[in-house]
Structure formats: C-alpha cells, structure tokens
Write an enzyme that holds these catalytic residues in place. Sequence first.
Site, PDB file in Angstrom:
ATOM      1  N   GLU A   1      11.120  18.420  19.431  1.00  0.00           N
ATOM      2  CA  GLU A   1      11.464  17.349  18.591  1.00  0.00           C
ATOM      3  C   GLU A   1      11.660  16.099  19.512  1.00  0.00           C
ATOM      4  O   GLU A   1      11.561  14.952  19.106  1.00  0.00           O
ATOM      5  CB  GLU A   1      12.250  17.827  17.560  1.00  0.00           C
ATOM      6  CG  GLU A   1      11.684  18.824  16.676  1.00  0.00           C
ATOM      7  CD  GLU A   1      12.683  19.905  15.929  1.00  0.00           C
ATOM      8  OE1 GLU A   1      13.826  19.645  16.039  1.00  0.00           O
ATOM      9  OE2 GLU A   1      12.052  20.797  15.318  1.00  0.00           O
ATOM     10  N   GLU A  59       8.495  27.671  23.523  1.00  0.00           N
ATOM     11  CA  GLU A  59       8.419  27.305  21.935  1.00  0.00           C
ATOM     12  C   GLU A  59       7.048  26.520  21.769  1.00  0.00           C
ATOM     13  O   GLU A  59       6.939  25.320  21.814  1.00  0.00           O
ATOM     14  CB  GLU A  59       9.665  26.379  21.680  1.00  0.00           C
ATOM     15  CG  GLU A  59      10.909  26.974  21.980  1.00  0.00           C
ATOM     16  CD  GLU A  59      11.947  26.370  21.073  1.00  0.00           C
ATOM     17  OE1 GLU A  59      12.562  27.241  20.087  1.00  0.00           O
ATOM     18  OE2 GLU A  59      12.275  25.103  20.810  1.00  0.00           O
ATOM     19  N   HIS A  70      13.554  19.830  24.021  1.00  0.00           N
ATOM     20  CA  HIS A  70      12.968  20.400  22.765  1.00  0.00           C
ATOM     21  C   HIS A  70      11.903  19.626  22.346  1.00  0.00           C
ATOM     22  O   HIS A  70      11.968  18.484  22.619  1.00  0.00           O
ATOM     23  CB  HIS A  70      14.298  20.519  21.618  1.00  0.00           C
ATOM     24  CG  HIS A  70      13.840  21.212  20.405  1.00  0.00           C
ATOM     25  ND1 HIS A  70      13.005  20.713  19.622  1.00  0.00           N
ATOM     26  CD2 HIS A  70      14.190  22.475  20.103  1.00  0.00           C
ATOM     27  CE1 HIS A  70      12.843  21.679  18.483  1.00  0.00           C
ATOM     28  NE2 HIS A  70      13.414  22.691  18.858  1.00  0.00           N
ATOM     29  N   ASN A  91      20.102  26.836  17.250  1.00  0.00           N
ATOM     30  CA  ASN A  91      19.844  25.275  17.160  1.00  0.00           C
ATOM     31  C   ASN A  91      20.042  24.980  15.851  1.00  0.00           C
ATOM     32  O   ASN A  91      19.043  25.226  15.220  1.00  0.00           O
ATOM     33  CB  ASN A  91      18.460  25.082  17.797  1.00  0.00           C
ATOM     34  CG  ASN A  91      18.173  23.539  17.788  1.00  0.00           C
ATOM     35  OD1 ASN A  91      18.995  22.865  17.548  1.00  0.00           O
ATOM     36  ND2 ASN A  91      16.859  23.262  18.003  1.00  0.00           N
ATOM     37  N   SER A  93      10.198  30.067  14.663  1.00  0.00           N
ATOM     38  CA  SER A  93      10.110  30.897  13.345  1.00  0.00           C
ATOM     39  C   SER A  93      10.374  32.323  13.776  1.00  0.00           C
ATOM     40  O   SER A  93       9.952  33.156  13.369  1.00  0.00           O
ATOM     41  CB  SER A  93       8.703  30.973  12.604  1.00  0.00           C
ATOM     42  OG  SER A  93       8.362  29.513  12.291  1.00  0.00           O
ATOM     43  N   GLY A 126       9.651  25.759  13.204  1.00  0.00           N
ATOM     44  CA  GLY A 126       9.706  25.328  11.638  1.00  0.00           C
ATOM     45  C   GLY A 126       8.587  25.825  10.598  1.00  0.00           C
ATOM     46  O   GLY A 126       8.678  25.078   9.630  1.00  0.00           O
ATOM     47  N   LYS A 152      20.118  21.944  14.813  1.00  0.00           N
ATOM     48  CA  LYS A 152      19.297  20.567  14.679  1.00  0.00           C
ATOM     49  C   LYS A 152      20.391  19.760  13.827  1.00  0.00           C
ATOM     50  O   LYS A 152      21.600  19.775  13.754  1.00  0.00           O
ATOM     51  CB  LYS A 152      18.343  20.866  13.947  1.00  0.00           C
ATOM     52  CG  LYS A 152      17.350  22.038  14.467  1.00  0.00           C
ATOM     53  CD  LYS A 152      15.761  21.867  14.006  1.00  0.00           C
ATOM     54  CE  LYS A 152      15.062  23.233  14.472  1.00  0.00           C
ATOM     55  NZ  LYS A 152      13.466  22.899  14.526  1.00  0.00           N
TER      56      LYS A 152
HETATM   57  C1  PEP Z   1      13.773  25.233  17.007  1.00  0.00           C
HETATM   58  O1  PEP Z   1      14.326  24.642  16.580  1.00  0.00           O
HETATM   59  O2  PEP Z   1      13.916  25.626  18.358  1.00  0.00           O
HETATM   60  C2  PEP Z   1      13.116  26.418  16.295  1.00  0.00           C
HETATM   61  C3  PEP Z   1      12.616  27.354  16.932  1.00  0.00           C
HETATM   62  O3  PEP Z   1      13.150  26.245  15.165  1.00  0.00           O
HETATM   63  P1  PEP Z   1      12.634  27.586  13.835  1.00  0.00           P
HETATM   64  O4  PEP Z   1      13.162  28.755  14.420  1.00  0.00           O
HETATM   65  O5  PEP Z   1      13.035  26.869  12.657  1.00  0.00           O
HETATM   66  O6  PEP Z   1      11.243  27.622  13.999  1.00  0.00           O
END
Ligand code: PEP
Length: 251
Positions: free
Chosen positions: A97, A167, A95, A9, A212, A173, A11
Amino acid sequence: MRKKLVAGNWKMHGSLVQNKELLDAVITGTAGMRKGSCVVCVPYPYLSSVQSMLENTQIAWGAQNVNQFSKGAYTGEVSAEMLKDFDCQYVIVGHSERRSLFGEDSHTVSLKFTASQNSGLMPILCVGETLQQRETGAMEKVIAEQLDAVIDQAGVASLSKAVIAYEPVWAIGTGKTASPQQAQEVHALIRGSIARHDEGVAADLTILYGGSVKANNAAELFAMPDIDGGLIGGASLIAEDFVAICRAGQD
Ligand code: PEP
C-alpha cells in the site's frame, strides 16, 4: 534456528477505546505464548498508549512506516529514532500500500530499511507481485528487484537483523489467499535467491506470508517448510482471530 513470528498490521484502524478492548483480549488470549512471537504494528498516534499496555507482556509492538531521514524539514514524517522513543521493536517497510498508494520505490524502501536498522529497529520488509505481474510471468523479476534494492544498499548481512514478508498484492485484503503450495514456492524462491549471496543468512531468515491469512488457514500456511509465520491485516483487528493465528504461529 529461525523462530516463527506473527505480526498484526492494523493499518489506519483503531481508536483509544477499541485498541484497549482489542489488546486486553489479545494479552489474555496469548498468555503463555513465547515472548515476542506476536507483534502489533499500530498507527503512530497510538504508540504511547500501546507501549503502556504491552510493556511487561509477551506481545511486541511496532509501526507501519518510517521516514528514511533521521531528522529535518519533512513535515508530517516520523523518524526511526522517534519510534525507538516508544520502544518499538519492529517497523514495516515497503508495504504494497505504501508502494502503490504513496509512490515508494524500492530505493526509498531500502533507505527506510537502513534507517530502521541504524536505530535498532527490526524492519519487516514487504515484497510481492501484483496479479498482472504473476500472470505475465514477471513475478520472479519483480521480487528480485525489491530484494536486490535492499541487498545492494545494505548488504546481505543486513538481512540477519530483518524479517521479510512475502505479500502477493492480489491476496492483500481481498479474501483470496495464496494456497500453501503457491506461497511455499515463492518463499523457497526468496530463500534460495538470498542463499546465493549467503547460505547462513538465508537459513536463519524469518519469511512471513501475508495476504488474507485467517484463523482457518493460518496453521496450514505456517506448516510449510519456508513459511515462518504471517503478516496479518484484517484478522489482526479481531482479537479471537488474531489469537488463533498467533497460536498457529507458535514453534
Ligand atoms: C497486510 O495488510 O499486510 C495484509 C496482509 O492484509 P490482509 O491480511 O487483510 O490481507
């Protein structure tokens, strides 16, 4: 038998120059890996150039969001049919976000899920709890609400043409990863709750872990019995790391 999947992803990152550099290295690094086992979900403006770079490679591509309507006066929005014009195979829906920063509730996410499937896209449905929800014992309820919105709207069978990404919001992040045991526990819970509707659908469902995931923890996470790969944010922007994670996600 469900197959492992690693989805990047990006972003709101990238540029034409950076994307080419990244994808050239990812294409080379993933040579010989199973076709379709790695995916990149990119910002809309790059779909055309990413399509040109990735068609005839082992890597699939998709988008990070989609509108629930098929067309109309929805300024700034993008429909699932438009994504199909660029041969996207996947789209991320729900997601955290999008849920927290753009006010998407589970009902809207379920409409986006259905719109994606109606256009032949494979939705990657994100679910997960915040730290506060985990600490106050609300995790199970929150995830059930996010899943049930889709099951009520689209039916449990719709999950046979979808991927779920667990997630935990507190791990996205932040550099804090759920331990393989913590993640496995929630993945088993998700699979179990779907199995109560349909055991076959649950057994075949690909459930990704996101939060992460890095080159140095992917193999351990993906080795857990109910973790079928990952949704990768930050590390998907670093070719070497993303390739290593894709390697960890080979069956
Ligand atoms: C994500 O954006 O779905 C995500 C898991 O980000 P990160 O791997 O940076 O934590």
